[in-house]
Design an enzyme around this catalytic site. Structure first.
Site, PDB file in Angstrom:
ATOM      1  N   TYR A  35       8.285  -5.588  76.072  1.00  0.00           N
ATOM      2  CA  TYR A  35       7.844  -4.351  75.409  1.00  0.00           C
ATOM      3  C   TYR A  35       8.685  -3.153  75.882  1.00  0.00           C
ATOM      4  CZ  TYR A  35       4.466  -0.995  73.461  1.00  0.00           C
ATOM      5  OH  TYR A  35       3.862   0.011  72.741  1.00  0.00           O
ATOM      6  N   LYS A  66      11.191  -0.709  73.705  1.00  0.00           N
ATOM      7  CA  LYS A  66      10.922   0.727  73.548  1.00  0.00           C
ATOM      8  C   LYS A  66      12.048   1.590  74.137  1.00  0.00           C
ATOM      9  CE  LYS A  66       6.972   0.332  71.337  1.00  0.00           C
ATOM     10  NZ  LYS A  66       6.841   0.751  69.931  1.00  0.00           N
TER      11      LYS A  66
HETATM   12  N1  LIG Z   1      -1.781   1.929  71.476  1.00  0.00           N
HETATM   13  C1  LIG Z   1      -1.023   2.195  72.502  1.00  0.00           C
HETATM   14  O1  LIG Z   1      -1.501   2.226  73.654  1.00  0.00           O
HETATM   15  C2  LIG Z   1       0.447   2.508  72.311  1.00  0.00           C
HETATM   16  C3  LIG Z   1       1.132   3.187  73.334  1.00  0.00           C
HETATM   17  C4  LIG Z   1       2.486   3.494  73.160  1.00  0.00           C
HETATM   18  C5  LIG Z   1       3.129   3.131  71.984  1.00  0.00           C
HETATM   19  N2  LIG Z   1       2.433   2.452  71.009  1.00  0.00           N
HETATM   20  C6  LIG Z   1       3.160   2.115  69.781  1.00  0.00           C
HETATM   21  O2  LIG Z   1       2.540   2.778  68.696  1.00  0.00           O
HETATM   22  C7  LIG Z   1       2.818   2.073  67.477  1.00  0.00           C
HETATM   23  C8  LIG Z   1       1.533   1.899  66.696  1.00  0.00           C
HETATM   24  O3  LIG Z   1       0.667   1.026  67.408  1.00  0.00           O
HETATM   25  P1  LIG Z   1      -0.936   1.178  67.387  1.00  0.00           P
HETATM   26  O4  LIG Z   1      -1.334   1.718  68.712  1.00  0.00           O
HETATM   27  O5  LIG Z   1      -1.342   1.906  66.175  1.00  0.00           O
HETATM   28  O6  LIG Z   1      -1.372  -0.355  67.346  1.00  0.00           O
HETATM   29  P2  LIG Z   1      -2.020  -1.220  66.156  1.00  0.00           P
HETATM   30  O7  LIG Z   1      -1.906  -2.621  66.608  1.00  0.00           O
HETATM   31  O8  LIG Z   1      -3.364  -0.705  65.815  1.00  0.00           O
HETATM   32  O9  LIG Z   1      -1.062  -0.932  64.896  1.00  0.00           O
HETATM   33  C9  LIG Z   1       0.209  -1.495  64.755  1.00  0.00           C
HETATM   34  C10 LIG Z   1       0.367  -1.899  63.299  1.00  0.00           C
HETATM   35  O10 LIG Z   1       1.698  -2.399  63.076  1.00  0.00           O
HETATM   36  C11 LIG Z   1       1.593  -3.506  62.205  1.00  0.00           C
HETATM   37  N3  LIG Z   1       2.798  -4.342  62.321  1.00  0.00           N
HETATM   38  C12 LIG Z   1       3.176  -5.044  63.403  1.00  0.00           C
HETATM   39  N4  LIG Z   1       4.320  -5.693  63.156  1.00  0.00           N
HETATM   40  C13 LIG Z   1       4.690  -5.373  61.889  1.00  0.00           C
HETATM   41  C14 LIG Z   1       5.790  -5.717  61.081  1.00  0.00           C
HETATM   42  N5  LIG Z   1       6.753  -6.556  61.512  1.00  0.00           N
HETATM   43  N6  LIG Z   1       5.865  -5.196  59.842  1.00  0.00           N
HETATM   44  C15 LIG Z   1       4.898  -4.364  59.369  1.00  0.00           C
HETATM   45  N7  LIG Z   1       3.821  -4.012  60.112  1.00  0.00           N
HETATM   46  C16 LIG Z   1       3.718  -4.507  61.354  1.00  0.00           C
HETATM   47  C17 LIG Z   1       0.330  -4.214  62.648  1.00  0.00           C
HETATM   48  O11 LIG Z   1      -0.161  -5.140  61.681  1.00  0.00           O
HETATM   49  C18 LIG Z   1      -0.595  -3.028  62.893  1.00  0.00           C
HETATM   50  O12 LIG Z   1      -1.288  -2.668  61.724  1.00  0.00           O
HETATM   51  C19 LIG Z   1       3.491   0.762  67.906  1.00  0.00           C
HETATM   52  O13 LIG Z   1       4.887   0.889  67.750  1.00  0.00           O
HETATM   53  C20 LIG Z   1       3.131   0.655  69.375  1.00  0.00           C
HETATM   54  O14 LIG Z   1       4.042  -0.138  70.092  1.00  0.00           O
HETATM   55  C21 LIG Z   1       1.115   2.138  71.155  1.00  0.00           C
END
Ligand SMILES: NC(=O)c1ccc[n+]([C@@H]2O[C@H](COP(=O)([O-])OP(=O)(O)OC[C@H]3O[C@@H](n4cnc5c(N)ncnc54)[C@H](O)[C@@H]3O)[C@@H](O)[C@H]2O)c1
Length: 277
Positions: free
Chosen positions: A166, A170
């Site tokens: 991860y 990132k």
């Molecule tokens: N939640 C956290 O703690 C956190 C922290 C830092 C960064 N992020 C980043 O934020 C972004 C959003 O994540 P979130 O927190 O909303 O999580 P989440 O799991 O609720 O949403 C992520 C979405 O991306 C979709 N997805 C995954 N792979 C895909 C693909 N190949 N094509 C199309 N859609 C795809 C999933 O189905 C899901 O709906 C991500 O990039 C994640 O890495 C999250």
């Protein structure tokens, strides 16, 4: 405030979580929105959205009076991302803002990590970001305008145990964003990364993540992990609310940020202040 009136925003991974929140926030501020999600579960990953959840995103966006189109598409697929961009242009005539938000999480020590866990995380979190953005760049260059925001993470500028796949993905997003920002600046296009700490979505709230934070407990609950999460940042915030994330993304896409490009905007309660730069 309807500062995105007449603008067209495309968001990947908007079946739920931050992507859905961004879609609603842009819509509330006047934009038309095109969203996609993979709509299926990969075996190794944190919970992914279903197509029903993507349809619910569309319904929610329409309920605030905005136009919205949702399609099933995988950010790793060049054909799917071309279809996403073409859908937005066919329906609304242009794209103003592209948010490369889709991502997954899957953890483990490098020595034990199955290859597919490494591959899927890097392929989606870095490869998917690049593939989706590459699909929209020609259109934005043709227009001589546009905003691109890619979601990185607080671990986009540090390492973390059980997090090599991860964190590598990132860090890669920030390198991609900075390089593309230089290439696209002469075309009037900004490219920035958004780097949040934990956000209150499924990716943060699940047993696997809780178990990493409290290995001393068999089935840790949200309450059990709250202090450990909060201990990561000097403001002692356990996790961001969705609105904290969307406000930052909308800022980077707004006219207020017109000369901000090649930046990684940390929303991390000061966690980022521990980074060397
Ligand atoms: N939640 C956290 O703690 C956190 C922290 C830092 C960064 N992020 C980043 O934020 C972004 C959003 O994540 P979130 O927190 O909303 O999580 P989440 O799991 O609720 O949403 C992520 C979405 O991306 C979709 N997805 C995954 N792979 C895909 C693909 N190949 N094509 C199309 N859609 C795809 C999933 O189905 C899901 O709906 C991500 O990039 C994640 O890495 C999250």
């Amino acid at each position: 405030m309807r500062d995105f009136e007449n603008q067209v925003v495309v968001i990947t991974g908007a079946g739920k979580g931050q992507g859905r929140s961004h879609a609603l926030a842009f819509a509330q501020r006047g934009a038309s929105v095109v969203v996609c999600d993979i709509g299926e579960q990969l075996p190794c990953a944190s919970a992914m959205a279903t197509m029903e959840q993507l349809e619910e995103t569309v319904r929610l966006v329409e309920s605030v009076g905005a136009e919205c189109v949702g399609i099933q598409a995988d950010t790793r697929s060049t054909a799917d991302m071309k279809r996403l961009v073409d859908t937005a242009i066919d329906r609304f005539g242009k794209i103003d803002v592209f948010v490369a938000n889709a991502g997954i999480a899957a953890f483990g020590p490098v020595s034990e990590m199955p290859y597919d866990v490494w591959r899927d995380v890097v392929d989606i979190n870095l490869g998917g970001v690049a593939t989706s953005i590459r699909a929209v760049v020609p259109h934005l260059i043709e227009r001589g305008a546009g905003r691109i925001v890619a979601t990185s993470s607080a671990v986009g500028r540090e390492g973390g145990p059980n997090n090599a796949n991860y964190a590598a993905s990132k860090w890669g997003v920030i390198g991609f964003v900075k390089s593309l920002a230089i290439e696209l600046a002469p075309h009037g296009i900004t490219v920035n990364a958004f780097s949040p700490m934990s956000v209150s979505t499924d990716m943060c709230h699940n047993q696997l993540t809780y178990g990493l934070f409290r290995p001393d407990l068999d089935e840790p609950t949200r309450d059990d992990v709250k202090d450990t999460f909060a201990g990561l940042n000097p403001m002692r915030v356990p996790w961001l609310e969705l609105s904290d994330a969307s406000e930052a993304v909308l800022f980077l896409a707004s006219s207020s940020a017109r000369y901000i490009t090649g930046a990684a905007l940390d929303v991390a309660g000061g966690w980022n202040a521990f980074h060397s730069a």
